[in-house]
Design a protein around this motif. Structure first.
Motif, PDB file in Angstrom:
ATOM      1  N   GLN A   1       1.800   7.237  -6.801  1.00 30.61           N
ATOM      2  CA  GLN A   1       0.878   8.047  -7.519  1.00 30.61           C
ATOM      3  C   GLN A   1       1.184   9.270  -7.069  1.00 30.61           C
TER       4      GLN A   1
ATOM      5  N   ALA B   1       0.273   4.657  -2.786  1.00 29.23           N
ATOM      6  CA  ALA B   1       0.605   5.983  -2.763  1.00 29.23           C
ATOM      7  C   ALA B   1       1.552   6.265  -3.106  1.00 29.23           C
TER       8      ALA B   1
ATOM      9  N   GLU C   1       0.850  -1.323  -0.067  1.00 29.90           N
ATOM     10  CA  GLU C   1      -0.321  -0.305   0.332  1.00 29.90           C
ATOM     11  C   GLU C   1       0.881   1.447   0.125  1.00 29.90           C
ATOM     12  N   TYR C   2       2.040   1.115   0.703  1.00 29.09           N
ATOM     13  CA  TYR C   2       3.023   2.461   0.694  1.00 29.09           C
ATOM     14  C   TYR C   2       3.555   2.116  -0.451  1.00 29.09           C
TER      15      TYR C   2
END
Length: 552
Positions: free
Chosen positions: A101, A98, A94-95
């Motif tokens: 993006q 992020a 998930e890091y």
């Protein structure tokens, strides 16, 4: 009153003479009083012994139960800790999503994604006063030397566009025959028969290449199977291709940590292959992918302008704010008239002074933005019917300084197609030396210049290096060569690979996984994930960035 019993069970009083049976032994008769007197005590001793045995058995059972429960508790705790380590590694996924993006400017300001310990090392997930319960993750990628060879690891992400995409390699043949084979032959240890066999495996036809293998060969094997004749589902599928071995595909790095340990050293010797430089230590898998792609959008995420759109009025209205009136007018005029190669000496009219008829269709399709450089065109302006076409002067000068100024604007804002992403081009800023040497049109001197001048992530002072056309503006290649390279090379890429290790600062399990994240779409998508926990943590706590209590 005390009663006595004869051996035959009859009672007698004190003073009575003992009677004995005729067959009674004298010895038995002499011992019988003792036996009779001690019978009750013996029964009580037997009960005590039985109680002691029962207590001992209960104690042993309790101890066994306690030991089993203790083991179960330890197993449950270990399972929980292993699950926590896995979830910490998944937090790393998930890091990464992020991070990728973010816009390029923000990323560069934070140090980029290539080699950035501050961004990717020992990121805290679970805080705790005790180091044994403090959880983190660290993200690794293979390191590359300044001379273009893989060596060791770094804290960062691996751009899949730095590899050769097997699922689009055949497109290289659209520019020139044998380009795909030439690209494959750049891999260390590759042979012509294996290269042809790989291309036969992925091409759609059943026609065997000169040294390749098609259905007849594979159906003759035991067990028989058919070639894919289409895109690969995974790199491991190459092991089905004739003569491809695990040693060639994956090399000596058995635990996949980008480091050759002492136990792996013997595996670096591959029969029939020169591996003195260590180029095959990680096998062909270090150079190949099936997932690379780049976004076909501007840095802020908005769509690029499709210069081949049919509505020329809409095209002009979008081009003016991006390029200015002169360049915008020339692009539209070029769409209407195409390149003008007249041998007259007329320079032509400046595009800024044109009276364009935007109702006229665009007859010319632009195949590459580089076609605009140094080109003139002819266009019929608005006016009475029957007027002669106007020669339009070049708006995109061919000198280096001019190109360095306008090419970044062209490639940042314009595209020759409206596809949201472009698959498979090779990132010249991060590709290893071996792949660069295999790109058709680049010779060894050009590759030396590329490696010497490139930056993995272009800095703010060299914005032109964010686009593959820096090869042209830096004088590495000429315009004609750059046009031939455009379908093959890029300076970007938005699909990333990484190894993530979830761990504790002390005394805990580690969980390692390999993931590929596709940032060509929003939100980013995990395309592939492989757990590597069976291969061990791969890295020491010191390398992972653990912070034990005494040094926290």
């Amino acid at each position: 009153m005390i009663r006595y019993f004869d051996l035959d069970g009859e009672t007698r009083r004190p003073g009575d003479k003992q009677r004995r049976p005729a067959d009674a032994s004298p010895l038995l008769v002499s011992l019988s009083p003792c036996l009779l007197v001690s019978a009750g005590g013996r029964r009580r001793a037997s009960v005590l012994l039985l109680v002691l045995i029962v207590v001992a058995l209960l104690t042993l059972g309790a101890m066994s139960f306690f030991e089993r429960m203790f083991v179960e508790h330890q197993a449950a705790e270990a399972s929980v800790r292993q699950t926590q380590a896995r979830l910490q590694a998944e937090s790393g996924i998930e890091y990464i999503k992020a991070v990728v993006q973010q816009d390029q400017t923000t990323l560069y300001q934070s140090g980029g994604t290539f080699n950035n310990a501050n961004l990717f090392r020992a990121k805290l997930v679970i805080d705790d006063p005790l180091a044994a319960f403090r959880g983190r993750f660290t993200i690794f990628a293979p390191q590359m030397t300044e001379t273009g060879y893989y060596s060791g690891y770094r804290y960062g992400l691996e751009n899949e566009s730095a590899k050769l995409n097997l699922n689009v390699v055949l497109m290289a043949d659209d520019a020139a025959q044998e380009n795909a084979r030439e690209l494959l032959m750049s891999l260390p240890g590759m042979t012509e028969p294996i290269a042809d066999a790989i291309l036969d495996w992925i091409d759609a036809d059943e026609e065997q290449r000169l040294l390749g293998a098609e259905r007849d060969y594979y159906m003759s094997l035991n067990p028989p199977y058919a070639p894919r004749n289409g895109p690969l589902a995974s790199l491991e599928e190459l092991l089905l291709v004739r003569d491809v071995t695990p040693a060639m595909l994956f090399g000596a790095d058995l635990n996949r940590n980008s480091v050759i340990e002492a136990s792996e050293e013997p595996l670096t010797i591959i029969e029939g292959v020169d591996n003195l430089t260590g180029a095959l230590n990680r096998g062909w898998a270090a150079y190949l992918t099936i997932d690379s792609a780049e976004k076909n959008v501007r840095a802020d995420g908005t769509p690029k302008i499709d210069v081949n759109m049919s509505d020329l009025q809409a095209l002009y209205d979008q081009l003016v704010p991006a390029l200015g009136q002169e360049m915008a007018s020339f692009v539209v005029a070029y769409r209407q008239g195409g390149a003008y190669d007249g041998d007259d000496d007329q320079a032509g009219k400046a595009a800024s002074g044109l009276n364009l008829d935007l109702t006229q269709p665009g007859r010319e399709r632009i195949t590459t933005l580089l076609d605009l450089i140094g080109a003139r065109t002819r266009v019929v302006e608005q006016g009475p019917p029957g007027q002669q076409p106007t020669v339009v002067a070049a708006a995109f000068a061919e000198d280096t300084n001019s190109m360095r100024d306008y090419l970044p604007k062209l490639f940042e804002n314009l595209a020759v197609n409206a596809a949201p992403s472009i698959p498979g081009r090779i990132n010249i800023n991060q590709a290893p030396r071996a792949l660069l040497l295999g790109i058709p049109g680049l010779d060894s001197n050009m590759v030396e210049q590329i490696i010497g001048n490139r930056q993995p992530e272009p800095a703010a002072e060299r914005p032109d290096h964010a686009y593959e056309t820096w090869l042209l503006t830096d004088g590495v290649v000429d315009l004609a060569t750059m046009k031939r390279l455009m379908p093959i090379v890029t300076a970007g890429g938005d699909v990333y690979r990484a190894q993530i290790v979830g761990f504790f600062d002390e005394e805990g399990p580690a969980y390692r996984m390999d993931v590929i994240v596709d940032a060509t779409q929003t939100p980013p998508l995990v395309k592939r994930r492989r757990d590597l926990v069976e291969l061990g943590p791969g890295y020491s706590l010191e390398i992972l960035g653990a912070a034990p209590d005494e040094v926290r």
